[in-house]
Design a protein around this motif. Structure first.
Motif, mmCIF file in Angstrom:
data_model
loop_
_atom_site.group_PDB
_atom_site.id
_atom_site.type_symbol
_atom_site.label_atom_id
_atom_site.label_comp_id
_atom_site.label_asym_id
_atom_site.label_seq_id
_atom_site.Cartn_x
_atom_site.Cartn_y
_atom_site.Cartn_z
ATOM 1 N N VAL A 1 0.854 -1.176 0.000
ATOM 2 C CA VAL A 1 0.000 0.000 0.000
ATOM 3 C C VAL A 1 0.894 1.231 0.000
ATOM 4 O O VAL A 1 1.916 1.275 0.689
ATOM 5 C CB VAL A 1 -0.953 0.018 1.220
ATOM 6 N N ALA A 2 0.534 2.207 -0.835
ATOM 7 C CA ALA A 2 1.309 3.447 -0.931
ATOM 8 C C ALA A 2 0.374 4.628 -0.763
ATOM 9 O O ALA A 2 -0.813 4.560 -1.124
ATOM 10 C CB ALA A 2 2.043 3.536 -2.270
ATOM 11 N N ALA A 3 0.891 5.696 -0.208
ATOM 12 C CA ALA A 3 0.108 6.923 -0.023
ATOM 13 C C ALA A 3 0.994 8.122 -0.307
ATOM 14 O O ALA A 3 2.125 8.191 0.178
ATOM 15 C CB ALA A 3 -0.462 7.005 1.396
ATOM 16 N N SER A 4 0.466 9.022 -1.119
ATOM 17 C CA SER A 4 1.157 10.289 -1.353
ATOM 18 C C SER A 4 0.708 11.267 -0.275
ATOM 19 O O SER A 4 -0.468 11.645 -0.217
ATOM 20 C CB SER A 4 0.818 10.841 -2.746
ATOM 21 N N VAL A 5 1.633 11.637 0.579
ATOM 22 C CA VAL A 5 1.302 12.420 1.777
ATOM 23 C C VAL A 5 1.972 13.780 1.695
ATOM 24 O O VAL A 5 3.136 13.892 1.294
ATOM 25 C CB VAL A 5 1.772 11.677 3.049
ATOM 26 N N ILE A 6 1.231 14.806 2.044
ATOM 27 C CA ILE A 6 1.759 16.174 2.092
ATOM 28 C C ILE A 6 1.644 16.657 3.529
ATOM 29 O O ILE A 6 0.554 16.692 4.102
ATOM 30 C CB ILE A 6 0.995 17.119 1.150
ATOM 31 N N ALA A 7 2.788 17.005 4.113
ATOM 32 C CA ALA A 7 2.817 17.520 5.489
ATOM 33 C C ALA A 7 3.126 19.008 5.449
ATOM 34 O O ALA A 7 4.095 19.438 4.807
ATOM 35 C CB ALA A 7 3.868 16.781 6.304
ATOM 36 N N HIS A 8 2.292 19.786 6.109
ATOM 37 C CA HIS A 8 2.483 21.232 6.187
ATOM 38 C C HIS A 8 3.089 21.555 7.550
ATOM 39 O O HIS A 8 2.477 21.307 8.590
ATOM 40 C CB HIS A 8 1.161 21.973 6.007
ATOM 41 N N VAL B 1 6.979 30.858 9.395
ATOM 42 C CA VAL B 1 7.588 29.766 8.630
ATOM 43 C C VAL B 1 6.478 28.834 8.161
ATOM 44 O O VAL B 1 5.606 28.450 8.938
ATOM 45 C CB VAL B 1 8.597 28.976 9.492
ATOM 46 N N ALA B 2 6.518 28.484 6.878
ATOM 47 C CA ALA B 2 5.554 27.547 6.308
ATOM 48 C C ALA B 2 6.276 26.693 5.272
ATOM 49 O O ALA B 2 6.727 27.208 4.246
ATOM 50 C CB ALA B 2 4.376 28.283 5.684
ATOM 51 N N LEU B 3 6.407 25.416 5.569
ATOM 52 C CA LEU B 3 7.075 24.483 4.665
ATOM 53 C C LEU B 3 6.115 23.355 4.311
ATOM 54 O O LEU B 3 5.274 22.966 5.126
ATOM 55 C CB LEU B 3 8.328 23.886 5.319
ATOM 56 N N ASN B 4 6.240 22.848 3.105
ATOM 57 C CA ASN B 4 5.469 21.694 2.666
ATOM 58 C C ASN B 4 6.431 20.564 2.336
ATOM 59 O O ASN B 4 7.417 20.776 1.620
ATOM 60 C CB ASN B 4 4.620 22.033 1.437
ATOM 61 N N ARG B 5 6.149 19.393 2.845
ATOM 62 C CA ARG B 5 6.972 18.225 2.591
ATOM 63 C C ARG B 5 6.081 17.127 1.993
ATOM 64 O O ARG B 5 5.201 16.609 2.657
ATOM 65 C CB ARG B 5 7.642 17.727 3.882
ATOM 66 N N SER B 6 6.334 16.820 0.718
ATOM 67 C CA SER B 6 5.574 15.775 0.030
ATOM 68 C C SER B 6 6.419 14.514 -0.043
ATOM 69 O O SER B 6 7.631 14.582 -0.283
ATOM 70 C CB SER B 6 5.194 16.229 -1.389
ATOM 71 N N TYR C 1 2.761 11.739 10.047
ATOM 72 C CA TYR C 1 2.627 12.723 11.128
ATOM 73 C C TYR C 1 3.682 12.491 12.208
ATOM 74 O O TYR C 1 4.269 13.439 12.731
ATOM 75 C CB TYR C 1 1.228 12.631 11.719
ATOM 76 N N ARG C 2 3.966 11.236 12.497
ATOM 77 C CA ARG C 2 4.903 10.922 13.569
ATOM 78 C C ARG C 2 6.357 11.068 13.148
ATOM 79 O O ARG C 2 7.226 11.270 14.002
ATOM 80 C CB ARG C 2 4.662 9.486 14.058
ATOM 81 N N THR C 3 6.647 10.934 11.870
ATOM 82 C CA THR C 3 8.046 10.862 11.449
ATOM 83 C C THR C 3 8.526 12.060 10.653
ATOM 84 O O THR C 3 9.723 12.232 10.481
ATOM 85 C CB THR C 3 8.282 9.598 10.606
ATOM 86 N N THR C 4 7.611 12.883 10.152
ATOM 87 C CA THR C 4 8.029 14.014 9.330
ATOM 88 C C THR C 4 8.499 15.157 10.218
ATOM 89 O O THR C 4 7.824 15.523 11.181
ATOM 90 C CB THR C 4 6.881 14.501 8.434
ATOM 91 N N GLU C 5 9.630 15.706 9.905
ATOM 92 C CA GLU C 5 10.136 16.858 10.626
ATOM 93 C C GLU C 5 11.092 17.627 9.727
ATOM 94 O O GLU C 5 11.579 17.107 8.718
ATOM 95 C CB GLU C 5 10.840 16.441 11.920
ATOM 96 N N LYS D 1 -1.551 17.139 13.512
ATOM 97 C CA LYS D 1 -2.300 16.072 12.854
ATOM 98 C C LYS D 1 -3.139 16.607 11.701
ATOM 99 O O LYS D 1 -3.231 15.987 10.643
ATOM 100 C CB LYS D 1 -3.201 15.368 13.873
ATOM 101 N N ASN D 2 -3.747 17.768 11.904
ATOM 102 C CA ASN D 2 -4.600 18.326 10.857
ATOM 103 C C ASN D 2 -3.800 18.899 9.698
ATOM 104 O O ASN D 2 -4.386 19.296 8.693
ATOM 105 C CB ASN D 2 -5.507 19.408 11.446
ATOM 106 N N ASP D 3 -2.483 18.983 9.838
ATOM 107 C CA ASP D 3 -1.648 19.542 8.782
ATOM 108 C C ASP D 3 -1.038 18.462 7.897
ATOM 109 O O ASP D 3 -0.125 18.740 7.121
ATOM 110 C CB ASP D 3 -0.528 20.402 9.387
ATOM 111 N N VAL D 4 -1.482 17.233 8.036
ATOM 112 C CA VAL D 4 -1.005 16.143 7.183
ATOM 113 C C VAL D 4 -2.179 15.664 6.344
ATOM 114 O O VAL D 4 -3.211 15.259 6.885
ATOM 115 C CB VAL D 4 -0.436 14.984 8.018
ATOM 116 N N GLU D 5 -2.049 15.730 5.020
ATOM 117 C CA GLU D 5 -3.120 15.323 4.136
ATOM 118 C C GLU D 5 -2.618 14.260 3.167
ATOM 119 O O GLU D 5 -1.432 14.186 2.850
ATOM 120 C CB GLU D 5 -3.655 16.522 3.361
#
Length: 927
Positions: A669-676, A684-689, A750-754, A907-911
């Motif tokens: 299973v794969a998911a394209s995730v965008i973390a704000h 500061v506002a960064l997006n990590r896809s 959400y737990r691993t993106t930084e 949590k709400n910043d991960v789509e």
């Protein structure tokens, strides 16, 4: 009890020069911290260094230390390098940062090692002191809510009955309340103990069980919610207070949380037991001193408040059970207390236990040191009883005024120093120099320059680095015995030759063990599959520990890895160039085939060339003769791709144009995730896809222990012709299971993106995405120069009216002096007055003398006014020049204010942009 004083550096009088002979060693008696301490200082003032020195001195004196880490700085205590060599520093150097400076990590490490050796030498310390500190302390790095460090069972107050119910019922109830608040926070319910109906009902149910000496774990509370064992809550019946349908909804949410793999990290690890944490540990040469770091830098703000509220409640309960003493028994250090001890009326869960500790802990020999770089939002009434204050440089007027106000209200005030003089002193303090106010000393106020820390002050530590640190302080596990049947009673493989080290990853093929990085392959030629180690069998390449599939025939979607099964190669979707030297022998086949190397390995990634042929494995007959069962055949495969769940895409790893016999696809299973990642205060506002993928377990859940990051551009949207497909896990056909799989990858992101971004809080600047650090530093210097120029204009404008008024005073005094001088000159002198008396009589001479005396006095007054005004003007010009000179230094010191800000998403910043069924390709033989 410890009597050794804390050697913190050098001290000098407030009026002393840094190089004056009056400087002397600054030794703080340990018992002075029983009345607590406060450390305040802006970024770059040396606040963290002073806190680290206090911790080091406590440990050197045998005082256990409990550290609460909010920013990620306190794990620097574990960077104690006994040899102070470049080789010890180098593994912790950021290669990208070194490359931006045009240097190698070895060069940077050598410079740091030399700097630390020189700094310690200047403080009268050396490698022997570092080695002694390392040998003396027993460090633990606790990380509630994550397994990056040593996890903490923060809900132990529910699942195990505390002795506090027999000794301190109020403290036990407060710990229970904090646990329930954390539980409700995790399911998105109101955690307020006074207003939340959910909290009140769960508290009644849990307390009833705990009073009856039974556990009140989540499983038991779910049963009580379904069938409440109580008739009423307050004056209302239980059904009237909380309707059955609402109880069912709450139970479903709690059950979902209970089933979540993420929640498991909150329920395992060390129990929340401060007494056990701070108990001396046995070691060679005597007991070791506990150095416990509780890091909550990875948690969001609400989780931090609840977890630390639990921790401080437990700490307070432990303190109240101690016997009284005037010696320092333990030290609690809280670095960055901003937001956790705010002034009235704010009342977060941490405030009440902190206030109680500050009021009561001194009687039991437990000192509390609170540190912050944000002095504005602190309850200074709560800090008024702190006996020792360490105040570093404060740049803004508001910060200085707030701290001066706090000191004035503390015991002993500011030690006889006026508010204006203290404010000017705080503004001019150089780095690592502090204004110290200790009510136990005479004089109570002086300046102190801190010594070099024995630990390397590297800066904030990331979650991954925490894992490395924990492994570095933990004893290495014993070497696994390949002949042993099982190292974990939960994971015994039915084949006695297979030892499973991870119950999540046992394959039915007895030739293959778990791909967990901790496991041992049953084939004696195969070593542990650690991404850092080379495989002893040259046919098998190293596996990245993030990307091993539980099915040994399925290779990782990470393009760098090769499957341990010699028939399976990398799943990198880029085609490999045919190599005629490795092609299958024989006549041309009817369809193109992938290049095949020795041992039958299919080469799908040109970066991984199969090694030379190795001796063939034993035949099935030979294995049978040896008493080993033959491997189980692979499950049957379909020739058409199974349909993906509704709303999912399908992606395929690269395969040859016509798949060879036995070519199979295995589902991931794969998911394209965008973390704000945002920080509104800093702008500061960064997006990590990222495209995350994980193998599917038989129950349809993704195996989060083997998540891999993929490059979507290297995956195909159609399968290879003629390939076969493994079956999808049956539960995945259910919409709820498919949605849960997508949520699990979103939760993992959400737990691993930084991200780490350089910021300058004083200037309000943040590093742009992709901006080099040197460019950001130059931008900070330019902004500081503009700020300095603007402030210089303000300084000139502020001084101008006063200078003008003094100029007018001088002109007026000069005019009066001239008039008086002329008047004195016009009157007869002493000889003239005598002659006048002979001619006009004595009365006339006496009147002339009186006039002369008055004119002389007027002349003296005018001269004195002129002199005073002129001196005041010179002082005013000097003060203006000093402020202008200080402002000229702002651009030069701009780099000191740069710090690293760690950004994590909410949590709400991960789509999730899309979810896909990612088919991993493998050659497993005819199906």
């Amino acid at each position: 009890m410890p009597t050794r004083p804390f050697t913190l550096g050098r001290s000098r009088p407030l009026s002393g020069d840094p190089g004056a002979a009056g400087a002397r060693p600054f030794e703080l008696p340990a018992h002075h911290l029983v009345t607590h301490g406060v450390v305040v200082g802006m970024t770059g003032s040396g606040k963290t260094g002073l806190v680290m020195v206090l911790v080091e001195e406590a440990l050197r004196s045998g005082v256990p230390v409990l550290m609460v880490d909010v920013k990620g700085d306190l794990p620097n205590l574990l960077f104690t390098f006994p040899e102070l060599s470049a080789a010890e520093f180098e593994p912790w150097i950021d290669p990208s940062a070194a490359a931006r400076d045009g240097r190698s990590t070895a060069d940077v490490a050598e410079g740091l090692a030399a700097r630390w050796r020189d700094g310690l030498t200047s403080s009268g310390l050396g490698p022997a002191d570092v080695a002694a500190l390392r040998a003396r302390m027993a460090p633990r790095l606790l990380t509630p809510g994550t397994t990056a460090g040593e996890p903490v069972h923060v809900l132990s107050a529910l699942e195990a009955r505390s002795p506090l119910w027999d000794e301190d019922e109020e403290a036990a109830r407060e710990a229970l309340s904090a646990s329930l608040s954390l539980l409700l926070r995790l399911v998105g319910r109101d955690p307020d103990p006074a207003r939340s109906r959910e909290h009140v009902l769960l508290a009644h149910l849990a307390e009833r069980r705990l009073r009856a000496r039974r556990a009140a774990g989540l499983e038991e509370l779910l049963a009580d919610l379904a069938d409440p064992p109580i008739a009423a809550v307050g004056a209302l019946g239980v059904d009237e207070f909380f309707a059955p349908k609402e109880r069912q909804a709450l139970a479903r949410e709690l059950n979902t949380l209970l089933a979540s793999p993420t929640f498991a990290t909150w329920r395992k690890g060390a129990p929340l037991d401060v007494a056990a944490w701070l108990a001396p540990q046995a070691g060679s040469g005597g007991g070791k001193t506990p150095a416990v770091i509780v890091s909550v830098a990875h948690l969001d703000d609400d989780e931090r408040l609840l977890v630390l509220g639990l921790l401080f409640d437990q700490l307070l309960s432990w303190v109240r059970g101690l016997s009284g003493t005037s010696d320092l028994r333990a030290l609690v250090v809280f670095d960055e207390v901003f937001g956790f001890l705010p002034p009235h009326p704010a009342n977060p869960p941490t405030k009440r236990p902190l206030l109680a500790l500050l009021k009561q802990a001194r009687a039991f020999g437990v000192g509390v040191v609170l540190a912050t770089q944000n002095p504005m939002d602190l309850d200074y009434k709560a800090l008024s009883n702190a006996g020792a204050w360490f105040v570093g440089r404060l740049q803004t007027d508001a910060d200085r005024e707030r701290v001066v106000e706090g000191l004035s209200g503390a015991d002993g005030g500011a030690g006889g120093v006026g508010a204006a003089a203290l404010s000017a002193t705080l503004k001019a303090l150089p780095p690592r120099t502090f204004f110290v106010r200790d009510v136990h000393m005479q004089p109570p106020s002086f300046l102190a320059e801190t010594r070099f820390s024995l630990s390397w002050l590297r800066g904030p530590v990331t979650r991954r680095e925490i894992g490395r640190l924990v492994r570095s302080i933990s004893p290495p596990p014993p070497a696994p015995d390949p002949t042993h049947a099982s190292l974990d009673s939960r994971s015994v493989h039915p084949d006695p030759r297979v030892n499973s080290l991870d119950s999540r990853s046992v394959h039915p093929d007895p030739r293959v063990n778990s791909l967990d990085s901790r496991s041992v392959h049953p084939d004696p030629r195969v070593n542990a599959i650690d991404s850092r180690s080379a495989h002893p069998d040259p046919r098998v390449d190293s596996l990245d520990i993030r990307s091993g599939h539980p099915d040994p025939r399925v290779d990782s979607l990470d393009s760098r890895s090769v499957h341990p099964d010699p028939r399976v190669d990398s799943l990198d979707p880029r085609p490999a160039s045919p190599d005629p030297r490795r092609a299958s022998p024989g006549p041309a086949s009817p369809a193109p085939r992938a290049p095949v190397g020795p041992g039958g390995t299919v080469v799908l990634d040109p970066r991984h060339t199969p090694a030379a042929p190795q001796p063939a494995r034993r035949s099935a007959a030979a294995r049978a003769g040896a008493g080993a069962p033959a491997p189980a055949p692979p499950p049957p495969a379909a020739t058409a791709p199974p349909p993906a769940p509704d709303g999912w895409r399908s992606l395929y790893a690269h395969a040859p144009a016509a798949a060879p016999e036995g070519f199979r696809y295995i589902p991931w299973v794969a998911a394209s995730v965008i973390a704000h990642l945002r920080d509104t205060k800093l702008g500061v506002a960064l997006n990590r896809s990222q495209l995350l993928a994980a193998p599917l377990l038989p129950d349809g859940r993704p195996d989060l222990s083997r998540v891999a990051r993929l490059d979507a551009s290297l995956l195909a949207t159609s399968p290879a012709a003629g390939a076969r497909f493994a079956e999808l896990p049956a539960p995945l056909a259910k919409r709820a299971t498919a949605q849960a799989a997508a949520r699990a990858l979103r939760e993992h992101a959400y737990r691993t993106t930084e991200a780490a971004v350089a910021v300058h809080k004083e200037l309000g600047l943040a590093q742009d995405d992709g901006e080099p650090l040197e460019a950001f530093a130059a931008r900070c210097r330019a902004a500081a120069a503009r700020l300095a120029a603007a402030e210089q204009q303000q300084v000139v404008g502020r001084f101008a009216p006063r200078i003008a008024r003094l100029g007018e005073r001088i002109a007026a005094a000069k005019a009066r002096y001239g008039e008086a001088e002329a008047e004195v000159a016009a009157l007869p002198g002493a000889v003239g007055a005598a002659l006048l008396g002979l001619v006009a009589g004595r009365d006339t001479a006496r009147r002339a003398g009186t006039q002369r005396d008055k004119a002389a006095a007027k002349l003296e007054r005018a001269r004195q006014e002129w002199t005073e005004a002129d001196a005041a003007l010179r002082d005013l010009h000097a003060a203006q020049a000093a402020e202008l000179a200080a402002l000229e230094q702002l651009p030069l010191r701009a780099g000191e204010g740069i710090e690293t800000k760690r950004l994590v998403p909410k949590k709400n910043d991960v789509e999730v942009a899309f979810v896909a069924l990612a088919w991993a390709a493998t050659l497993a033989g005819p199906a």
